[in-house]
Design a protein around this motif. Structure first.
Motif, PDB file in Angstrom:
ATOM      1  N   PHE A 102       0.834  -1.205   0.000  1.00 43.73           N
ATOM      2  CA  PHE A 102       0.000   0.000   0.000  1.00 43.73           C
ATOM      3  C   PHE A 102       0.871   1.259   0.000  1.00 43.73           C
ATOM      4  CE2 PHE A 102      -2.473   3.176   2.388  1.00 43.73           C
ATOM      5  CZ  PHE A 102      -3.610   3.213   1.628  1.00 43.73           C
ATOM      6  N   LYS A 106       1.471   4.274  -2.892  1.00 43.62           N
ATOM      7  CA  LYS A 106       1.226   5.697  -2.651  1.00 43.62           C
ATOM      8  C   LYS A 106       2.482   6.526  -2.863  1.00 43.62           C
ATOM      9  CE  LYS A 106      -2.843   4.583  -1.833  1.00 43.62           C
ATOM     10  NZ  LYS A 106      -3.646   4.515  -3.046  1.00 43.62           N
TER      11      LYS A 106
ATOM     12  N   THR B 266      -9.823  -1.245  -2.409  1.00 48.89           N
ATOM     13  CA  THR B 266      -9.508  -0.155  -1.490  1.00 48.89           C
ATOM     14  C   THR B 266     -10.333  -0.265  -0.227  1.00 48.89           C
ATOM     15  OG1 THR B 266      -9.188   1.189  -3.456  1.00 48.89           O
ATOM     16  CG2 THR B 266      -9.219   2.331  -1.364  1.00 48.89           C
ATOM     17  N   ASN B 270      -9.334  -0.981   3.569  1.00 42.71           N
ATOM     18  CA  ASN B 270      -9.727  -0.102   4.665  1.00 42.71           C
ATOM     19  C   ASN B 270     -10.254  -0.895   5.857  1.00 42.71           C
ATOM     20  OD1 ASN B 270      -9.028   2.460   4.161  1.00 42.71           O
ATOM     21  ND2 ASN B 270     -10.964   3.080   3.222  1.00 42.71           N
ATOM     22  N   PHE B 273      -7.265  -2.037   7.638  1.00 37.10           N
ATOM     23  CA  PHE B 273      -6.571  -0.961   8.334  1.00 37.10           C
ATOM     24  C   PHE B 273      -7.331  -0.568   9.604  1.00 37.10           C
ATOM     25  CE2 PHE B 273      -4.707   0.577   4.070  1.00 37.10           C
ATOM     26  CZ  PHE B 273      -3.675  -0.336   4.201  1.00 37.10           C
ATOM     27  N   VAL B 293      -9.503   6.223  11.220  1.00 39.27           N
ATOM     28  CA  VAL B 293      -9.269   6.202   9.770  1.00 39.27           C
ATOM     29  C   VAL B 293     -10.168   7.216   9.059  1.00 39.27           C
ATOM     30  CG1 VAL B 293      -9.494   4.810   7.679  1.00 39.27           C
ATOM     31  CG2 VAL B 293      -8.361   3.872   9.669  1.00 39.27           C
ATOM     32  N   GLN B 297      -8.855  10.218   6.899  1.00 38.21           N
ATOM     33  CA  GLN B 297      -9.282  10.313   5.517  1.00 38.21           C
ATOM     34  C   GLN B 297      -9.847  11.688   5.198  1.00 38.21           C
ATOM     35  OE1 GLN B 297     -11.768   7.055   4.667  1.00 38.21           O
ATOM     36  NE2 GLN B 297     -12.135   7.625   2.543  1.00 38.21           N
ATOM     37  N   GLY B 301      -6.899  14.402   5.120  1.00 32.82           N
ATOM     38  CA  GLY B 301      -6.997  14.425   3.671  1.00 32.82           C
ATOM     39  C   GLY B 301      -7.251  15.823   3.121  1.00 32.82           C
ATOM     40  N   TRP B 307      -2.165  11.624   3.020  1.00 31.31           N
ATOM     41  CA  TRP B 307      -2.798  11.008   4.195  1.00 31.31           C
ATOM     42  C   TRP B 307      -2.766   9.492   4.141  1.00 31.31           C
ATOM     43  CZ3 TRP B 307      -7.015   7.774   3.999  1.00 31.31           C
ATOM     44  CH2 TRP B 307      -7.698   7.739   2.788  1.00 31.31           C
ATOM     45  N   GLN B 308      -2.820   8.931   2.935  1.00 35.30           N
ATOM     46  CA  GLN B 308      -2.807   7.467   2.839  1.00 35.30           C
ATOM     47  C   GLN B 308      -1.478   6.894   3.291  1.00 35.30           C
ATOM     48  OE1 GLN B 308      -4.118   7.705  -1.220  1.00 35.30           O
ATOM     49  NE2 GLN B 308      -5.798   6.336  -0.766  1.00 35.30           N
ATOM     50  N   VAL B 311      -1.679   6.668   6.992  1.00 37.65           N
ATOM     51  CA  VAL B 311      -2.479   5.509   7.409  1.00 37.65           C
ATOM     52  C   VAL B 311      -1.656   4.236   7.263  1.00 37.65           C
ATOM     53  CG1 VAL B 311      -4.495   4.092   6.883  1.00 37.65           C
ATOM     54  CG2 VAL B 311      -4.700   6.560   6.883  1.00 37.65           C
ATOM     55  N   GLY B 312      -0.975   4.104   6.124  1.00 29.70           N
ATOM     56  CA  GLY B 312      -0.178   2.906   5.878  1.00 29.70           C
ATOM     57  C   GLY B 312       0.934   2.748   6.898  1.00 29.70           C
TER      58      GLY B 312
END
Lengths: 315, 433
Positions: A102, A106, B266, B270, B273, B293, B297, B301, B307-308, B311-312
């Motif tokens: 992931f 990105k 996706t 999520n 996550f 999350v 987001q 975001g 932002w992803q 999160v990752g």
């Protein structure tokens, strides 16, 4: 006949490319028990590295350097990431590689932008090798075949002729025994992971300009490679090779054969009209089902024979 | 599976603050639209209501995912299928109601989603749950890809690229509501969230829920005791599909459009996550993850393109250092807190938190700088970082960010080891050890 020949060639090409990715993944999966979601990400990185290097230095340098970079990256991932996640079990490892895939996607999106980069076939190889029935076969395709065949031979020799290869082969089927015999299994892990990553990188280098180099390439290739690994079976490189070729042919022939179940039924004397139940499903032509087929095959294989084509143990 | 290490603690013992926390969370969820009120225009803040509705839907979705990942030890990579397909069914039912072919009270639409989710999960689940562990993970992954491919292929049901749309003002409300204002949908979603949460909580305490946990920890022993692990996994899978289906129906009603994003990878990712950041071992963990999350987001975001990545990175950090997730960390402190020894840890925590915060700051700076440089060609504009406009080409910024990350990180790491030692010392005397 013409269609058949060209399709066989294309299928072979795609299959070999798949095998370059899947062989590393199979080794990693069989020996370490980790389904590496980030494997296709390394393939993508290989293509992007090759693009950057060939833009600055040249394609031939990229052909050597980019896979090495990917191998190094793989070694780092294994040593500093996977090994730590391993303390929390296989689920943590699986999740780690998923998160990694992931993030890589990105990052690539951030660094190189959302559209495809102009990574092109080197001009030295950009000529027509020969023509069959009016279809030109470029030299680059021959080059891909050559590289993948060479790689196949190299893996084969490495695994069957060297001491390291014997240890790796033994780890495939009896990992615990290998550890008991005093071999440094963590080092085998790192070697295999780095080697697999380098192979994925190589596939990226020669596949990136043949297909397309874009941020979505990992997520479009990754699932197919999974399918190949599961289909071929755990712990079997030969199964992986056969599965790669099957998937390559399935994908190519599905594109060129423009028939639908309705056509077949029509040949049997059953006409499909809009009123027939499931008419929409029956009328879908094969090329549109193309991307669908590998997953159907995988789910089918896992249900009927969970160990795959030539697998030695259950997934 | 990982169940053994992240087992729930003290589940049987009900404490007064346990139910107190649930009721205050519910109270907050009810009151928040009125707290964040747009007084100038005398109406609800649209963004806040949308955010709250999304949080409610994602909470149900994440909890349903945890019925598999946490309770049953089944790692699914295609859970969005059981939100997306029921969402499609719901939106078709909504259109059928609007056309007068059907009459279903609008309040009961989530039940339509739930039942269709149950059916889809039973259909896909029967063969899938014959497998467990990695094979299960791969089959669910394959099913996710299959359904996504099907969604682009069959126009009739999935509506192709544009998806299927509907109008949620159906005039079939039992309460006389129109459901045109977003706030009414929010309260409907909240009500169904409460119902789903209570049901899932109760389900976890039934013999089925207990046996699912036993299956997760040792499926061979379960079989030896005379139970059928496949049957148990199947029931959990189907019921999980039911709750994901409720989330799917709420999704369809909230957004009034369902595209193939709703079944896509996706959303499946999520679910993973949210659940693993929040914590799989604690019942309310996925709710924490969903809140976090959704906030990342939408709020993060808004200000950051990256932002992803955050999160990752958070997800990977959780997987590697805190497999119990945020909720696991909180629960871990329960016994220490109850015995009043938390003060002894505060100083150690501060010593980790301060350099840790600096490291995070450095990391954020680097990512934001990187993202602004790379996006510079596509989106012209100065970098806005920490309140001021900065020049992304300045090597001082890059150096500063890297230095913060490295120095802060290494100090935090060293202090982290000291904290772990101190924790072990204190936990020895309490039941947390």
């Amino acid at each position: 006949m013409e269609l058949l020949l060209v399709s066989v060639l294309n299928g072979l090409l795609y299959g070999m490319l798949l095998f370059m990715l899947a062989s590393g993944l199979t080794l990693i999966f069989s020996i370490m028990g980790v389904l590496n979601f980030a494997h296709a990400s390394l393939y993508m990185l290989g293509a992007y590295f090759a693009y950057e290097i060939s833009r600055r230095v040249g394609f031939w340098v990229a052909l050597v350097i980019a896979p090495l970079l990917c191998g190094l990256l793989g070694a780092l991932i294994e040593t500093y990431g996977l090994r730590k996640a391993h303390r929390h079990g296989h689920v943590a490892e699986l999740l780690f590689t998923f998160g990694l895939a992931f993030i890589v996607e990105k990052l690539v999106l951030m660094v190189w932008g959302p559209t495809a980069v102009p990574y092109r076939v080197p001009p030295e190889l950009d000529f027509t090798l020969f023509s069959v029935y009016g279809t030109h076969v470029s030299a680059y395709r021959g080059f891909i075949l050559l590289i993948s065949a060479a790689m196949f031979a190299a893996i084969w020799l490495l695994l069957t002729r060297t001491r390291m290869g014997f240890v790796i082969q033994a780890s495939l089927s009896h990992p615990d025994m290998v550890a008991s015999l005093g071999h440094n299994v963590p080092r085998v892990f790192t070697t295999v992971f780095a080697g697999g990553a380098a192979l994925a990188g190589l596939a990226g280098v020669i596949g990136g300009n043949y297909l397309v180099t874009e941020p979505a390439m990992a997520f479009s290739m990754g699932p197919i490679v999974f399918v190949v690994v599961v289909f071929g079976g755990l712990g079997s490189l030969a199964g992986c090779f056969i599965a790669s070729l099957i998937m390559g042919f399935v994908q190519t022939f599905a594109v060129v054969l423009d028939i639908s179940p309705a056509d077949l039924l029509a040949r049997l004397g059953v006409a499909v009209t809009p009123a027939t139940p499931l008419a929409e499903v029956l009328r879908v032509p094969l090329p549109r089902i193309g991307p669908f087929l590998p997953f159907l095959l995988m789910v089918f294989m896992l249900l009927v024979r969970p160990r795959g084509l030539l697998g030695t143990r259950d997934t | 599976m990982s169940g053994a290490t992240i087992r729930r603690r003290g589940g049987a013992r009900r404490t007064w603050w346990g139910s107190w926390a649930w009721f205050s969370a519910l109270g907050l969820a009810v009151l928040l639209p009125w707290i964040i009120f747009d007084w100038r225009h005398g109406r609800h803040d649209g963004f806040a209501v949308a955010l709250l509705t999304q949080t409610a839907i994602m909470s149900v979705f994440a909890l349903s995912y945890n019925m598999l990942s946490g309770q049953s030890g089944l790692l699914s990579f295609g859970h969005a299928v059981f939100l997306g397909l029921p969402a499609y069914v719901t939106i078709h039912v909504m259109n059928a109601i609007a056309a007068g072919h059907l009459w279903i009270p609008e309040e009961l639409l989530p039940l339509v989603g739930g039942i269709s989710g149950l059916l889809f999960a039973a259909l896909f689940g029967y063969p899938t749950t014959r497998q467990r562990a990695t094979a299960f993970a791969m089959i669910t992954f394959g099913i996710g890809e299959l359904v996504t491919a099907a969604a682009t292929m069959f126009q009739g049901f999935f509506g192709g690229e544009g998806g299927v749309t509907a109008d949620r003002a159906l005039n079939t409300s039992l309460l006389g509501l129109s459901y045109e204002p977003a706030i009414e949908v929010y309260y409907l979603a909240l009500a169904w969230t409460v119902i789903a949460v209570v049901l899932m909580r109760l389900l976890a305490r039934t013999p089925l829920g207990r046996m699912a946990e036993a299956c997760r920890d040792n499926h061979e022993r379960v079989r030896f005791l005379g139970y059928d692990p496949h049957g148990i996994r199947f029931c959990q899978f189907a019921l999980s599909g039911f709750f994901a289906g409720i989330a799917g129906a709420l999704y369809a009603m909230t957004y009034e459009i369902v595209t193939y994003d709703a079944v896509g990878a996706t959303l499946s990712g999520n679910a993973l996550f949210m659940t693993f950041i929040g914590g799989v071992g604690v019942f309310w963990g996925p709710i924490v993850g969903a809140v976090l999350v959704v906030i990342m987001q939408s709020w993060v975001g808004l200000v950051s393109n990256a932002w992803q990545i955050y999160v990752g990175v958070l997800f990977i950090a959780m997987v590697m250092y805190a497999p119990g997730g945020l909720a696991g960390l909180i629960v871990l402190h329960g016994p220490v807190w109850q015995e009043g020894r938390i003060q002894a840890l505060l100083l150690s925590y501060a010593r980790v938190a301060l350099p840790g915060l600096l490291a995070v700051l450095g990391f954020v700076a680097l990512v934001e700088l990187g993202s602004s440089v790379m996006l510079g060609e596509h989106e012209k504009g100065a970098v806005r970082l920490f309140g001021g406009a900065l020049d992304p080409a300045s090597p001082w910024l890059w150096g500063g960010g890297a230095a913060l990350l490295l120095i802060g990180g290494s100090i935090a790491r060293r202090q982290g080891r000291a904290l772990a030692a101190r924790w072990a010392l204190i936990a020895e005397g309490t039941s947390a050890g």
